[in-house]
Design a protein around this motif. Structure first.
Motif, short mmCIF file in Angstrom:
data_model
loop_
_atom_site.label_atom_id
_atom_site.label_comp_id
_atom_site.label_asym_id
_atom_site.label_seq_id
_atom_site.Cartn_x
_atom_site.Cartn_y
_atom_site.Cartn_z
N PRO A 1 0.76 -1.34 0.12
CA PRO A 1 0.02 0.00 0.18
C PRO A 1 0.82 1.30 -0.09
N THR A 2 2.10 1.11 0.45
CA THR A 2 2.89 2.36 0.48
C THR A 2 4.43 1.85 0.47
N GLY A 3 5.31 2.61 -0.08
CA GLY A 3 6.62 2.23 -0.44
C GLY A 3 7.53 2.64 0.60
N LEU A 4 6.85 3.64 1.56
CA LEU A 4 7.63 4.31 2.86
C LEU A 4 7.56 3.14 3.93
N THR A 5 8.65 2.23 3.93
CA THR A 5 8.73 1.21 4.81
C THR A 5 9.97 1.01 5.59
N GLY A 6 10.11 -0.14 6.26
CA GLY A 6 11.47 -0.26 6.79
C GLY A 6 12.40 -0.88 5.72
N LEU A 7 11.94 -1.55 4.66
CA LEU A 7 12.90 -1.80 3.78
C LEU A 7 13.41 -0.72 2.86
N ASN A 8 12.55 0.59 2.76
CA ASN A 8 13.23 1.58 1.93
C ASN A 8 14.10 2.19 2.76
N ALA A 9 13.99 2.46 4.18
CA ALA A 9 14.96 2.99 5.19
C ALA A 9 16.31 2.08 5.04
N SER A 10 16.22 0.78 5.14
CA SER A 10 17.16 -0.02 5.17
C SER A 10 18.06 0.23 3.91
N LEU B 1 13.44 9.68 8.66
CA LEU B 1 12.17 10.46 9.07
C LEU B 1 11.29 10.45 7.68
N MET B 2 11.80 10.62 6.50
CA MET B 2 11.39 10.54 5.17
C MET B 2 10.85 9.32 4.75
N VAL B 3 11.57 8.40 4.80
CA VAL B 3 11.34 6.98 3.90
C VAL B 3 10.62 5.99 5.04
N ALA B 4 10.87 6.08 6.04
CA ALA B 4 10.53 4.74 7.03
C ALA B 4 9.16 4.60 7.52
N GLY B 5 8.14 5.51 7.13
CA GLY B 5 6.79 5.37 7.11
C GLY B 5 6.17 6.26 8.42
N GLY B 6 7.15 6.40 9.41
CA GLY B 6 6.61 7.21 10.74
C GLY B 6 5.58 6.57 11.63
N ALA B 7 5.50 5.09 11.63
CA ALA B 7 4.41 4.42 12.34
C ALA B 7 5.17 3.87 13.57
N LYS C 1 6.54 -2.93 6.28
CA LYS C 1 5.75 -1.95 6.84
C LYS C 1 6.28 -0.97 7.47
N PRO C 2 5.37 0.19 7.32
CA PRO C 2 6.12 1.45 7.96
C PRO C 2 6.42 0.96 9.48
N LEU C 3 7.48 1.80 9.93
CA LEU C 3 7.94 2.09 11.31
C LEU C 3 8.66 3.23 11.30
#
Length: 294
Positions: free
Chosen positions: A140-149, A221-227, A236-238
């Motif tokens: 549903p969103t690409g702003l996830t832990g994978l993106n941040a990693s 802050l920008m890519v992890a999703g902020g959850a 998933k966002p974190l």
């Protein structure tokens, strides 16, 4: 002016710079603990660190930072899974495979990545990587832990590559020559002689890369999703600790429990990075002893 007088002046100036650095660091640590310790008295150290709910603005508020700690560790581990093998392989390539005339270009180019502002990485992760990951994994969103990693792995690469390359090239040339003279192939020389000898230095590079990743703020802050929830999946966002401090410090009333809780997070983050640096220093000393003793 006599050269001895000049030397004394230079020594005093350098001493003043060194002392000012220590004083600034001491001041930062003092302020950090003065502002952060009240939350440990209010909530308790164990409950603050192991609590699973972070709702600082609710009534009554919940100050559990375990989801934030785990999120930081998840994205840092993910970053190292990317940066460590790629960085070490790049260091080997630069040191022993790449022609010397290109080596002087490639290594500085890699190190220049460290100078790119983190917000640029964040924008790339938001606008390019996030839609790609969303389409690739049907998220549903690409702003996830994978993106941040992935983004943190790229940001940690210059540290891992540069320090690993330094460790590999510091291994005495006689080790390489002796190995090849005994009939070893180039790969056997690298895998059984060079890398084991440089292992402490490479470990130092990876640990410092982890410190770089876990302390990064703007990109996560920008890519992890902020959850701020318990991380159940890297897809998933974190929200890591640094992102929480950056996102909420401007809204927390000075002197409130929320304000002190954010400084409490900073204390935990400070302790974690301090441990990383101590381990890296110990590994670095062992590497120096191993090489000098040879």
């Amino acid at each position: 002016m006599h050269w001895k007088t000049k030397e004394k002046i230079i020594k005093k100036v350098l001493f003043a710079f060194a002392l000012s650095s220590i004083l600034f660091l001491t001041g930062i640590v003092i302020v950090l603990f003065i502002e952060g310790l009240p939350i440990f008295e209010e909530v308790g150290v164990l409950e603050f660190i192991t609590g699973k709910i972070w709702y600082p603005t609710f009534s009554p508020p919940d100050y559990g930072i375990l989801p934030l700690i785990l999120a930081s560790l998840v994205v840092t581990l993910g970053a190292m899974i990317i940066a460590a093998p790629l960085g070490i392989a790049s260091a080997i390539f630069i040191s022993y495979i790449l022609p010397k005339k290109y080596r002087k270009i490639v290594k500085p180019a890699v190190e220049m990545l460290a100078g790119v502002p983190s917000v640029i990485y964040g924008l790339f992760g938001m606008k390019i990587l996030a839609p790609f990951l969303s389409d690739l994994f049907n998220l549903p969103t690409g702003l996830t832990g994978l993106n941040a990693s992935i983004m943190l792995g790229i940001m940690a690469l210059p540290t891992v590559v540069s320090l690993s390359e330094d460790a590999i090239t510091t291994v005495p040339k006689k080790f390489r020559d002796a190995s090849l003279a005994l009939g070893s192939t180039k790969w056997e020389m690298l895998s059984k002689v060079i890398l084991p000898t440089a292992s402490s230095g490479i470990v130092t590079a990876v640990i410092l890369g982890m410190g770089r990743a876990i302390g990064e703020t703007m990109t996560v802050l920008m890519v992890a999703g902020g959850a701020p929830v318990m991380p159940k999946s890297i897809f998933k966002p974190l929200r890591p600790m640094t992102a929480t401090i950056a996102a909420e410090m401007g809204e927390a009333p000075v002197g409130s429990g929320h304000y002190h809780a954010l400084f409490g997070i900073a204390i935990v983050l400070f302790v974690i990075t301090l441990v990383f640096n101590i381990i890296a220093d110990i590994a670095s000393q062992r590497f120096k002893e191993k090489v000098s003793g040879s």
